[in-house]
Scaffold this motif. Sequence first.
Motif, short mmCIF file in Angstrom:
data_model
loop_
_atom_site.label_atom_id
_atom_site.label_comp_id
_atom_site.label_asym_id
_atom_site.label_seq_id
_atom_site.Cartn_x
_atom_site.Cartn_y
_atom_site.Cartn_z
N HIS A 66 0.78 -1.20 0.08
CA HIS A 66 0.25 0.11 0.03
C HIS A 66 0.92 1.26 -0.03
CE1 HIS A 66 -3.58 -2.29 0.43
NE2 HIS A 66 -2.92 -3.00 1.45
N TYR A 67 2.01 1.21 0.32
CA TYR A 67 3.01 2.39 0.23
C TYR A 67 4.23 2.25 -0.22
CZ TYR A 67 -0.33 4.09 3.88
OH TYR A 67 -1.70 4.45 4.56
N PRO A 68 4.36 1.68 -1.76
CA PRO A 68 5.65 1.17 -2.17
C PRO A 68 6.33 2.43 -2.42
CG PRO A 68 3.98 1.33 -4.01
CD PRO A 68 3.24 1.58 -2.40
N ILE A 69 7.74 2.41 -2.24
CA ILE A 69 8.78 3.13 -2.11
C ILE A 69 9.44 2.93 -3.52
CG2 ILE A 69 10.99 4.17 -1.39
CD1 ILE A 69 9.83 3.54 1.33
N GLY A 70 9.22 3.70 -4.60
CA GLY A 70 10.00 3.79 -5.85
C GLY A 70 11.39 3.78 -6.01
N LYS A 71 11.94 3.29 -6.90
CA LYS A 71 13.35 3.75 -7.26
C LYS A 71 13.60 5.39 -7.45
CE LYS A 71 14.72 -0.73 -8.85
NZ LYS A 71 15.22 -1.31 -9.96
N PRO A 72 14.61 5.76 -6.81
CA PRO A 72 14.81 7.31 -7.04
C PRO A 72 15.04 7.73 -8.65
CG PRO A 72 16.70 6.41 -6.01
CD PRO A 72 15.60 5.14 -6.12
N SER A 73 14.75 8.59 -9.20
CA SER A 73 15.21 8.85 -10.54
C SER A 73 16.44 9.44 -10.60
CB SER A 73 14.31 9.95 -11.08
OG SER A 73 14.47 11.43 -10.51
N LEU A 74 17.17 9.39 -11.63
CA LEU A 74 18.65 9.91 -11.72
C LEU A 74 18.56 11.45 -11.54
CD1 LEU A 74 21.66 9.73 -12.46
CD2 LEU A 74 20.90 9.86 -15.05
N VAL A 75 17.67 12.29 -12.04
CA VAL A 75 17.64 13.64 -11.76
C VAL A 75 17.67 13.79 -10.06
CG1 VAL A 75 16.61 15.75 -12.00
CG2 VAL A 75 16.85 14.11 -13.97
N ASP A 76 16.64 13.12 -9.68
CA ASP A 76 16.63 13.42 -7.92
C ASP A 76 17.67 13.01 -7.33
OD1 ASP A 76 14.09 14.34 -8.40
OD2 ASP A 76 13.07 12.25 -8.06
N THR A 77 18.38 11.83 -7.79
CA THR A 77 19.60 11.60 -7.08
C THR A 77 20.91 12.53 -7.32
OG1 THR A 77 19.00 9.30 -7.31
CG2 THR A 77 21.30 9.63 -6.93
N ILE A 78 20.90 13.22 -8.65
CA ILE A 78 21.84 14.13 -8.94
C ILE A 78 21.58 15.28 -7.98
CG2 ILE A 78 22.82 15.53 -10.66
CD1 ILE A 78 22.39 13.50 -12.70
N LYS A 79 20.34 15.69 -7.91
CA LYS A 79 19.88 16.99 -7.22
C LYS A 79 20.40 16.72 -5.58
CE LYS A 79 16.03 18.70 -9.48
NZ LYS A 79 14.57 18.79 -9.65
N LEU A 80 20.23 15.51 -4.96
CA LEU A 80 20.43 15.37 -3.75
C LEU A 80 22.10 14.97 -3.56
CD1 LEU A 80 19.80 14.21 -0.84
CD2 LEU A 80 19.89 11.87 -1.63
N ARG A 81 22.64 14.66 -4.34
CA ARG A 81 24.33 14.37 -4.55
C ARG A 81 24.80 15.92 -4.37
NH1 ARG A 81 26.74 12.17 -1.51
NH2 ARG A 81 28.42 11.61 -2.65
N LEU A 82 24.18 16.67 -5.26
CA LEU A 82 24.82 18.23 -5.32
C LEU A 82 24.33 18.81 -4.20
CD1 LEU A 82 23.93 19.20 -9.08
CD2 LEU A 82 25.96 18.35 -8.44
N TYR A 83 23.54 18.53 -3.45
CA TYR A 83 23.15 19.33 -2.31
C TYR A 83 23.99 18.87 -1.02
CZ TYR A 83 20.78 20.44 2.06
OH TYR A 83 20.53 21.05 3.38
N GLU A 84 24.17 17.59 -1.19
CA GLU A 84 25.05 16.71 -0.23
C GLU A 84 26.60 17.27 -0.30
OE1 GLU A 84 22.63 12.56 0.85
OE2 GLU A 84 24.23 12.68 -0.46
N MET A 85 26.84 17.63 -1.37
CA MET A 85 28.44 17.81 -1.58
C MET A 85 28.39 19.43 -1.63
SD MET A 85 29.34 14.73 -4.37
CE MET A 85 30.93 14.80 -4.33
N ASN A 86 27.65 20.07 -1.48
CA ASN A 86 27.56 21.47 -1.73
C ASN A 86 28.17 21.98 -3.31
OD1 ASN A 86 26.91 24.02 -0.68
ND2 ASN A 86 28.84 24.28 0.10
N LEU A 87 27.58 21.17 -4.02
CA LEU A 87 27.98 21.65 -5.40
C LEU A 87 26.87 22.46 -6.40
CD1 LEU A 87 29.77 18.47 -6.32
CD2 LEU A 87 30.91 20.68 -5.89
N THR A 88 27.20 23.03 -7.27
CA THR A 88 26.32 23.75 -8.34
C THR A 88 26.15 22.73 -9.54
OG1 THR A 88 27.83 25.07 -9.33
CG2 THR A 88 26.50 26.05 -7.29
#
Length: 121
Positions: free
Chosen positions: A52-74
């Motif tokens: 009832h509450y499946p968690i889908g795989k993250p998209s590449l764009v979402d993953t890149i955005k997260l990593r850019l944020y985590e690494m403090n990159l633009t």
Amino acid sequence: MAQIKNEAAYQAALRRVEQLEELVDDENTVMDDNAMELDMLVDMIEEYEDIHYPIGKPSLVDTIKLRLYEMNLTQSKLAEMIGVSPTRISDIMTGKCEPTLKLGREISKKLKISPDVVLGV
């Protein structure tokens, strides 16, 4: 094994898990009835949530955005790191195009993103 069949039962199971967590001693759970009940409820809740509450795989764009944020990159800095134009990164981030295999490999290496996510598998 019993199943949780509706949202009301799911909510009740969550409340019971909260109660049981306070009663269960993490060190001595083998013969404890509360620990066994907790274990069964957690399994039932996980099964219900998978349906009832499946968690889908993250998209590449979402993953890149997260990593850019985590690494403090633009995006511009990422473009510089992997040797492409900022426009190319922008096109990938807006979904206008997909990265080539070579570019995907560089994104994976530089941002430490699993190749599975980059390849979409």
